[in-house]
Design a protein around this motif. Structure first.
Motif, short mmCIF file in Angstrom:
data_model
loop_
_atom_site.label_atom_id
_atom_site.label_comp_id
_atom_site.label_asym_id
_atom_site.label_seq_id
_atom_site.Cartn_x
_atom_site.Cartn_y
_atom_site.Cartn_z
N ARG A 1 0.80 -1.23 0.00
CA ARG A 1 0.00 0.00 0.00
C ARG A 1 0.84 1.28 0.00
O ARG A 1 0.31 2.36 -0.29
CB ARG A 1 -0.92 0.01 1.23
N ALA A 2 2.13 1.18 0.36
CA ALA A 2 2.98 2.37 0.47
C ALA A 2 4.02 2.38 -0.64
O ALA A 2 4.91 1.53 -0.66
CB ALA A 2 3.66 2.41 1.83
N ASP A 3 3.87 3.33 -1.56
CA ASP A 3 4.84 3.46 -2.65
C ASP A 3 5.94 4.46 -2.32
O ASP A 3 6.97 4.48 -2.98
CB ASP A 3 4.13 3.91 -3.93
N ASP A 4 5.70 5.30 -1.30
CA ASP A 4 6.71 6.26 -0.89
C ASP A 4 6.54 6.56 0.59
O ASP A 4 5.63 6.04 1.25
CB ASP A 4 6.64 7.55 -1.73
N CYS A 5 7.42 7.39 1.13
CA CYS A 5 7.39 7.65 2.57
C CYS A 5 6.12 8.37 3.01
O CYS A 5 5.64 8.15 4.12
CB CYS A 5 8.63 8.47 2.97
N ASP A 6 5.55 9.22 2.14
CA ASP A 6 4.31 9.90 2.49
C ASP A 6 3.20 8.89 2.72
O ASP A 6 2.36 9.06 3.62
CB ASP A 6 3.90 10.89 1.39
N ASP A 7 3.18 7.82 1.91
CA ASP A 7 2.14 6.80 2.04
C ASP A 7 2.19 6.09 3.39
O ASP A 7 1.18 5.60 3.88
CB ASP A 7 2.26 5.76 0.93
N LEU A 8 3.39 6.02 3.98
CA LEU A 8 3.51 5.32 5.26
C LEU A 8 2.62 5.94 6.32
O LEU A 8 2.05 5.23 7.17
CB LEU A 8 4.97 5.34 5.74
N TYR A 9 2.48 7.26 6.28
CA TYR A 9 1.67 7.93 7.30
C TYR A 9 0.18 7.65 7.12
O TYR A 9 -0.60 7.70 8.07
CB TYR A 9 1.96 9.44 7.27
N THR A 10 -0.21 7.35 5.88
CA THR A 10 -1.60 6.96 5.63
C THR A 10 -1.84 5.51 6.04
O THR A 10 -2.82 5.20 6.71
CB THR A 10 -1.95 7.14 4.14
N VAL A 11 -0.90 4.63 5.65
CA VAL A 11 -1.03 3.22 5.98
C VAL A 11 -0.95 3.00 7.48
O VAL A 11 -1.67 2.17 8.05
CB VAL A 11 0.06 2.39 5.26
N MET A 12 -0.05 3.74 8.15
CA MET A 12 0.15 3.59 9.60
C MET A 12 -0.53 4.73 10.35
O MET A 12 0.04 5.32 11.26
CB MET A 12 1.66 3.56 9.91
N LYS A 13 -1.75 5.04 9.97
CA LYS A 13 -2.47 6.16 10.58
C LYS A 13 -2.56 5.98 12.09
O LYS A 13 -2.89 4.91 12.59
CB LYS A 13 -3.88 6.24 9.99
#
Length: 405
Positions: A300-312
């Protein structure tokens, strides 16, 4: 976490090395000559003690052969030092024992006491340190002056290093865990592997056996790495290696590393002045659900910004993002990031029950990093002395008179 004592005792039990008194003929046989090297005798007792000592230090494979080879070379070392008129003082030997024991956060007396509980005499520890100490002094005296690099040689090495964006290295790695209190054991095991491994196949087998890195299942092999991506402290050392050579042990946080150079490639690509890394660290429980959770995150995470969405909802202790010049990135982190492109991840176990997942956000060129000429000169000199010492020992051993008593 295993203490030094329990770890040593576990090794002894696993190896079946129980220390019991030897009555009658057996006691006499213990101190009977087993082999004569030039005019120096190796007794059965020395051999048995060295086998036990190497096992405690984590040696595997044919430990008896390793023990006998080590004893033969120790006798040769003492012979060579005596012929050169070199002697180690009692204080030097004591300091050497303290330094070795200090790697396990123990005094020499405490270290010897723990060895004694496993049946290793303090004299065995002392002889081991003495032989290494006198050999290093002899090698420095014999090859030190010739090994000192010229200013031109240092300049050439600096040129290679500052042009490191145009240099790629093909490496294999062995990352040996070194939890607090077990640093000396990890370093001794790394040194033993470095001394005995010859060729890529042997290094790959050692990596599968000992390495805690994710590359272990591939025999420690990692893809081409631009030299600019590696920690700056590793650059001078790796540039002195020839294909097939193994580096000296490198201490990194919670581990000791060995590297084997498999290939080197140079291009005319212009180098950047320096490197800055932006990366994210995610800390997860090291449990049965880790693999599934990591798969969910990476899908689900293609970049570091996505990590904050995936690991909300993740706290700063669970997920953090850092931007630093490469020279300031912790060495273990820099090593993992070296082989990653932006958006790729790597995971590693930490002491305790935690796994760290690293994602590279970006790798950017920045201003030039200073070159430490003294450190580079020392790395070149050490590599030269090590190569000369290996060749000298091979020559001495070939000419030694080794016979049964």
């Amino acid at each position: 976490m295993k203490t030094f004592v329990s770890h040593c005792l576990a090794l002894v039990v696993a190896a079946g090395l129980t220390f019991t008194g030897a009555p009658g003929a057996l006691a006499q046989n213990l101190f009977a000559p087993r082999l004569v090297v030039n005019d120096r005798v190796i007794t059965n007792y020395e051999f048995e003690q060295r086998v036990r000592f190497l096992t405690l230090l984590g040696a595997t494979g044919d430990v008896e052969k390793q023990a006998m080879d080590a004893l033969i070379e120790d006798k040769i070392r003492f012979d060579a030092a005596e012929q050169a008129g070199l002697k180690a003082t009692e204080q030097q030997i004591k300091d050497g024992m303290e330094e070795f024991a200090g790697r396990a956060n123990l005094s020499a007396e405490q270290f010897a006491a723990e060895l004694g509980k496993a049946g290793v005499a303090v004299e065995t520890f002392r002889d081991f340190v003495h032989a290494g100490l006198i050999w290093r002094e002899l090698m420095r005296a014999k090859f030190g002056a010739a090994a000192r690099p010229t200013e031109t040689a240092i300049d050439r090495a600096i040129t290679r290093q500052t042009s490191r964006a145009s240099i790629r290295l093909l490496l294999s790695e062995i990352i040996i865990p070194a939890p607090p209190g077990q640093e000396a054991e990890a370093r001794a095991l790394a040194a033993e592997i470095g001394r005995n491994v010859r060729g890529e196949a042997a290094f790959a087998e050692a990596a599968r056996t000992y390495s805690a890195s994710s590359s272990a299942e591939r025999g420690g092999r990692i893809d081409w790495v631009p030299l600019q991506n590696l920690p700056p402290t590793l650059g001078p050392m790796l540039l002195t290696l020839s294909p097939g050579q193994v580096s000296d042990p490198v201490t990194i946080p919670n581990a000791v590393a060995l590297f084997q150079l498999r290939g080197r490639d140079e291009t005319s690509e212009p180098p950047p002045e320096g490197i800055e890394l932006e990366y994210a660290e995610l800390f997860l429980p090291n449990d049965a659900e880790f693999a599934g959770e990591l798969g969910r995150i990476t899908s689900r995470a293609d970049d570091c910004d996505d990590l904050y969405t995936v690991m909300k909802g993740a706290t700063e202790q669970q997920l953090r993002r850092t931007t630093l010049p490469l020279a300031q990135v912790p060495q273990d982190v820099a090593l993992e990031l070296a082989g990653l492109d932006a958006g790729e991840v790597s995971s590693s176990a930490l002491p305790g029950d935690t796994r760290r997942v690293l994602m590279l956000c970006a790798r950017r060129p920045v201003s030039a990093e200073p070159i430490d000429r003294n450190r580079l000169a020392q790395a070149l000199a050490n590599q030269s002395i090590s190569t000369s010492a290996d060749a000298y020992m091979a020559d001495l051993r070939a000419n030694a008179i080794i016979r049964q008593p």
